[in-house]
Design a protein around this motif. Sequence first.
Motif, short mmCIF file in Angstrom:
data_model
loop_
_atom_site.label_atom_id
_atom_site.label_comp_id
_atom_site.label_asym_id
_atom_site.label_seq_id
_atom_site.Cartn_x
_atom_site.Cartn_y
_atom_site.Cartn_z
N GLN A 36 -4.06 -2.61 0.80
CA GLN A 36 -3.79 -1.30 1.38
C GLN A 36 -4.25 -1.22 2.83
O GLN A 36 -3.76 -0.39 3.60
CB GLN A 36 -4.45 -0.20 0.55
CG GLN A 36 -3.76 0.02 -0.77
CD GLN A 36 -4.52 0.97 -1.68
OE1 GLN A 36 -5.66 1.32 -1.41
NE2 GLN A 36 -3.88 1.36 -2.77
N SER A 39 -1.24 -3.85 7.60
CA SER A 39 -0.12 -3.13 8.22
C SER A 39 1.19 -3.51 7.52
O SER A 39 1.25 -4.47 6.76
CB SER A 39 -0.04 -3.47 9.71
OG SER A 39 0.34 -4.83 9.86
N LYS A 40 2.25 -2.76 7.85
CA LYS A 40 3.56 -3.05 7.25
C LYS A 40 4.05 -4.44 7.64
O LYS A 40 4.66 -5.14 6.84
CB LYS A 40 4.58 -2.00 7.69
CG LYS A 40 4.37 -0.66 7.04
CD LYS A 40 5.45 0.31 7.44
CE LYS A 40 5.21 1.66 6.79
NZ LYS A 40 6.28 2.61 7.07
N LEU A 43 2.14 -7.01 5.57
CA LEU A 43 2.65 -7.01 4.19
C LEU A 43 3.99 -7.74 4.12
O LEU A 43 4.24 -8.50 3.19
CB LEU A 43 2.80 -5.58 3.67
CG LEU A 43 1.51 -4.84 3.35
CD1 LEU A 43 1.80 -3.39 3.02
CD2 LEU A 43 0.78 -5.51 2.19
N THR A 49 5.94 -4.91 0.14
CA THR A 49 6.22 -3.66 0.84
C THR A 49 5.20 -2.62 0.40
O THR A 49 4.44 -2.84 -0.54
CB THR A 49 7.64 -3.14 0.50
OG1 THR A 49 7.68 -2.81 -0.89
CG2 THR A 49 8.71 -4.16 0.82
N THR A 50 5.20 -1.48 1.08
CA THR A 50 4.29 -0.41 0.69
C THR A 50 4.65 0.12 -0.70
O THR A 50 3.79 0.60 -1.42
CB THR A 50 4.30 0.73 1.72
OG1 THR A 50 5.65 1.16 1.92
CG2 THR A 50 3.71 0.28 3.04
N ASP A 51 5.92 0.04 -1.07
CA ASP A 51 6.34 0.45 -2.42
C ASP A 51 5.71 -0.45 -3.48
O ASP A 51 5.36 0.01 -4.56
CB ASP A 51 7.86 0.42 -2.56
CG ASP A 51 8.54 1.49 -1.73
OD1 ASP A 51 7.89 2.52 -1.45
OD2 ASP A 51 9.71 1.29 -1.37
N LEU A 53 2.81 -1.83 -3.32
CA LEU A 53 1.41 -1.43 -3.45
C LEU A 53 1.25 -0.16 -4.27
O LEU A 53 0.27 -0.02 -4.98
CB LEU A 53 0.78 -1.23 -2.07
CG LEU A 53 0.72 -2.46 -1.17
CD1 LEU A 53 0.02 -2.11 0.13
CD2 LEU A 53 0.01 -3.60 -1.86
N SER A 54 2.21 0.74 -4.18
CA SER A 54 2.09 1.98 -4.94
C SER A 54 2.20 1.73 -6.45
O SER A 54 1.69 2.50 -7.25
CB SER A 54 3.15 2.98 -4.49
OG SER A 54 4.45 2.50 -4.81
#
Length: 57
Positions: A36, A39-40, A43, A49-51, A53-54
Amino acid sequence: MGFEENRSHKPFYGFVMIYHYFRQRWLQRQTARVLQGLSKEQLRDIGLTTDDLSRWN
């Protein structure tokens, strides 16, 4: 039946399994915390992607 026949072969097996479970959960939380903080772009370099991680939370 003698004492040796009734004795459990792995008396602490349950405790070991509980320890491994909590250790694995701790490592997953630590990994998620580190990811987390990236940065993008970082990643994307490792194929996440940030998705992604969620889904870990």
